[in-house]
Scaffold this active site. Structure first.
Site, short mmCIF file in Angstrom:
data_model
loop_
_atom_site.label_atom_id
_atom_site.label_comp_id
_atom_site.label_asym_id
_atom_site.label_seq_id
_atom_site.Cartn_x
_atom_site.Cartn_y
_atom_site.Cartn_z
N LEU A 72 0.81 -1.21 0.00
CA LEU A 72 0.00 0.00 0.00
C LEU A 72 0.85 1.26 0.00
O LEU A 72 0.44 2.30 -0.52
CB LEU A 72 -0.94 0.01 1.21
N GLY A 73 2.02 1.19 0.62
CA GLY A 73 2.89 2.36 0.68
C GLY A 73 4.17 2.02 1.42
O GLY A 73 4.25 0.98 2.10
N ASP A 83 0.49 16.73 13.69
CA ASP A 83 0.79 16.60 12.26
C ASP A 83 -0.48 16.32 11.47
O ASP A 83 -0.53 15.45 10.60
CB ASP A 83 1.82 15.49 12.02
#
Length: 426
Positions: free
Chosen positions: A18-19, A134
Site C-alpha cells: 500500500l505504501g 501533524d
C-alpha cells in the site's frame, strides 16, 4: 523481504503493497481466521534503531492504544520477530483524503461531514491528553463508506510532555499546516496548534487548495502572520466567519473545539451521513492545483526568516507530487539538525559512496563522483541555509554529469542514507 501470499504468525496473509517509507512498508492483508481486511505496517528494527526512531514508534503505539474512537484508525495488535515489528491496523479502503481533494474541492455538505468527523476525533484525542501535531490531508484516511480515519501519530505528544510552563516546545509537523506559534519556538499549546491545522484542512476541503500560497517568500510570511487569506466566492458567509475564528494567528483568542462544536454551520446535519455519493467531488475550473512556475529566490543564511520554511515545503500546495522537468535536477529538504551535523552526515555518505568532497565557505559543498562507473562524472552542489540555530534548508542540485545517473545516485544512494537528518522534503 515480505512477499505477497506470505502468512505472518499463522494469522495474516499479506497482499499488495500500500505504501512505504525509509524504515517501514504498509501492506494490505487478510485475517485467515475470519477474512477481515487489515493493513500491516512492517518496521525494520535495525534501521529504525539506527535512525533513533524507537521512542517515536513506542509513542505511536501507546497513543493508538490510548485513543479509541470511530474516526481514529484502530490498532488491532502488535507482533514482532527478531528483525521486524508488525503493527496490525484497521484498513481504510478509500486511501488518503489528499488524493480525493487533489481531484477537486468537495461539495459543502461532504466537506462539513468530513470536518465534523475530524473535530470529533481531535476532541477525543485532546480529552485523553494526546496532541496529534501533524494533522494534514495525507494523514486523514477514508474507509469504504467514505468515513474519516485520523492516522499517523508518530509526531504526537502526551500532556506529560509539557514543560513547567505548561507548553510544548518541540517544533514538528508539516509546515503548511503548522500554526504560527509552533514555528515561533516560544512554546505552544498542543490543542490550539491542532485546531489551527483543522482550520487549514477545512479551507482545503472547501477550496481545493491551501489558504496561503505565494511565490514571494516575504509576502508569504506577512500573510501567514496576519492570517491574510482570501476565501473563494463560493464559500458561505458562515464558513468564512468560522474560519476567521479558527485561523486566528493569536492562540490566546483562537476558538476552542467546544465552541466549534456549538457553531451553527458545524451542527448542520451533525451525525447524519450526506445523501450524495460518499466522496462527492465538485470540479472547479477556477481552482488549479499546480506547482510554482517561478523558483523562489534564496537569500543568504543571515537574511532568511524562519517562516521561509513554509514556502519551501511540499506541504505548501497540493501539487508537491507533480514535479516539472525544470525541477528534476534539484531537490531541497529542511532539517532540524545543526549545520555541523548536516555537513558531517553528508561527508559520511560521500565517503561510503566514493564521492569526493570539496567544502567551501558560506555553507557550500561539492560532491564529485570518482569511483564506480555509475557515479563517474556526476557532480552535486550542496548549499546549506540557516533560518535559526536548528532550522536549516539544504539544496542539492546537479553541477555536471548525466542527468539520469545523477537522479539514480540521489534516489538510490543519497536520499535513503540521509533520511535521519531530514525533517521534510520539498
Amino acid at each position: 523481504m515480505e512477499k505477497k501470499g506470505t502468512i505472518l504468525m499463522e494469522r495474516y496473509e499479506l497482499g499488495r503493497l500500500l505504501g512505504q517509507g525509509n524504515f517501514a512498508k504498509v501492506y494490505y492483508a487478510r485475517d485467515v481466521k475470519n477474512g477481515q481486511s487489515v493493513a500491516i505496517k512492517v518496521i525494520d528494527k535495525e534501521k529504525s534503531l539506527k535512525a533513533g526512531l524507537s521512542e517515536q514508534i513506542k509513542r505511536e503505539i501507546s497513543v493508538m492504544k490510548l485513543v479509541k474512537h470511530l474516526n481514529v484508525l484502530q490498532l488491532y495488535e502488535v507482533m514482532a520477530t527478531k528483525s521486524k515489528i508488525y503493527i496490525v491496523l484497521e484498513y481504510a479502503k478509500g486511501g488518503e483524503l489528499f488524493n480525493k481533494v487533489a481531484k477537486g474541492r468537495l461539495k459543502e455538505d461532504i466537506a462539513r461531514w468530513i470536518f465534523q468527523q475530524l473535530i470529533s476525533a481531535v476532541d477525543c484525542c485532546h480529552n485523553r491528553g494526546v496532541y496529534h501535531r501533524d494533522l494534514k490531508l495525507e494523514n486523514l484516511l477514508i474507509d469504504e463508506d467514505g468515513g474519516l480515519k485520523v492516522s499517523d501519530f508518530g509526531l504526537s505528544a502526551l500532556s506529560e510532555s509539557k514543560r513547567l510552563d505548561g507548553m510544548l516546545h518541540t517544533m514538528c509537523g508539516t509546515p503548511a499546516y503548522v500554526a504560527p506559534e509552533v514555528i515561533n519556538r516560544k512554546g505552544y499549546d498542543g490543542a490550539k496548534a491542532d485546531i489551527w491545522s483543522c482550520g487549514v484542512i477545512l479551507y482545503v476541503l472547501m477550496a481545493g487548495h491551501l489558504p496561503f500560497q505565494e511565490a514571494n517568500l516575504m509576502e508569504m510570511y506577512k500573510k501567514i502572520t496576519r492570517a491574510d487569506y482570501r476565501c473563494p466566492n463560493w464559500f458561505p458567509s458562515d464558513v468564512r466567519r468560522l474560519l476567521l475564528k479558527i485561523l486566528d494567528p493569536n492562540p490566546n483568542t483562537r476558538i476552542p473545539i467546544s465552541k466549534i462544536m456549538e457553531n451553527s454551520w458545524f451542527k448542520k446535519g451533525l451525525g447524519t451521513r450526506p445523501m450524495r455519493s460518499k466522496m462527492d467531488i465538485k470540479e472547479s475550473p477556477q481552482v488549479e492545483i499546480r506547482p510554482f512556475t517561478k523558483k523562489p529566490e534564496l537569500q543568504k543564511p543571515s537574511n532568511l526568516n524562519a517562516f521561509d520554511i513554509i514556502s519551501l515545503s511540499s506541504g505548501l500546495d497540493l501539487s508537491g507530487l507533480f514535479i516539472g522537468d525544470d525541477k528534476k535536477e534539484e531537490i531541497r529538504f529542511t532539517s532540524l539538525q545543526p549545520a555541523s551535523t548536516i555537513v558531517s552526515k553528508l561527508e559520511e555518505v560521500a565517503t561510503n559512496l566514493n564521492l569526493k568532497v570539496a567544502k567551501k565557505d558560506g555553507g557550500f559543498m561539492k560532491l564529485a563522483g570518482s569511483g564506480g562507473a555509475r557515479k563517474e562524472g556526476v557532480g552535486i552542489d550542496v548549499e546549506i541555509f540557516e533560518f535559526a540555530p536548528s532550522i536549516h534548508l539544504v539544496e542539492m542540485k546537479k553541477s555536471n554529469g548525466d542527468t539520469f545517473e545523477y537522479q539514480k545516485v540521489l534516489k538510490l544512494d543519497i536520499q535513503p542514507a540521509i533520511s535521519d537528518i531530514v525533517w521534510a522534503w520539498q
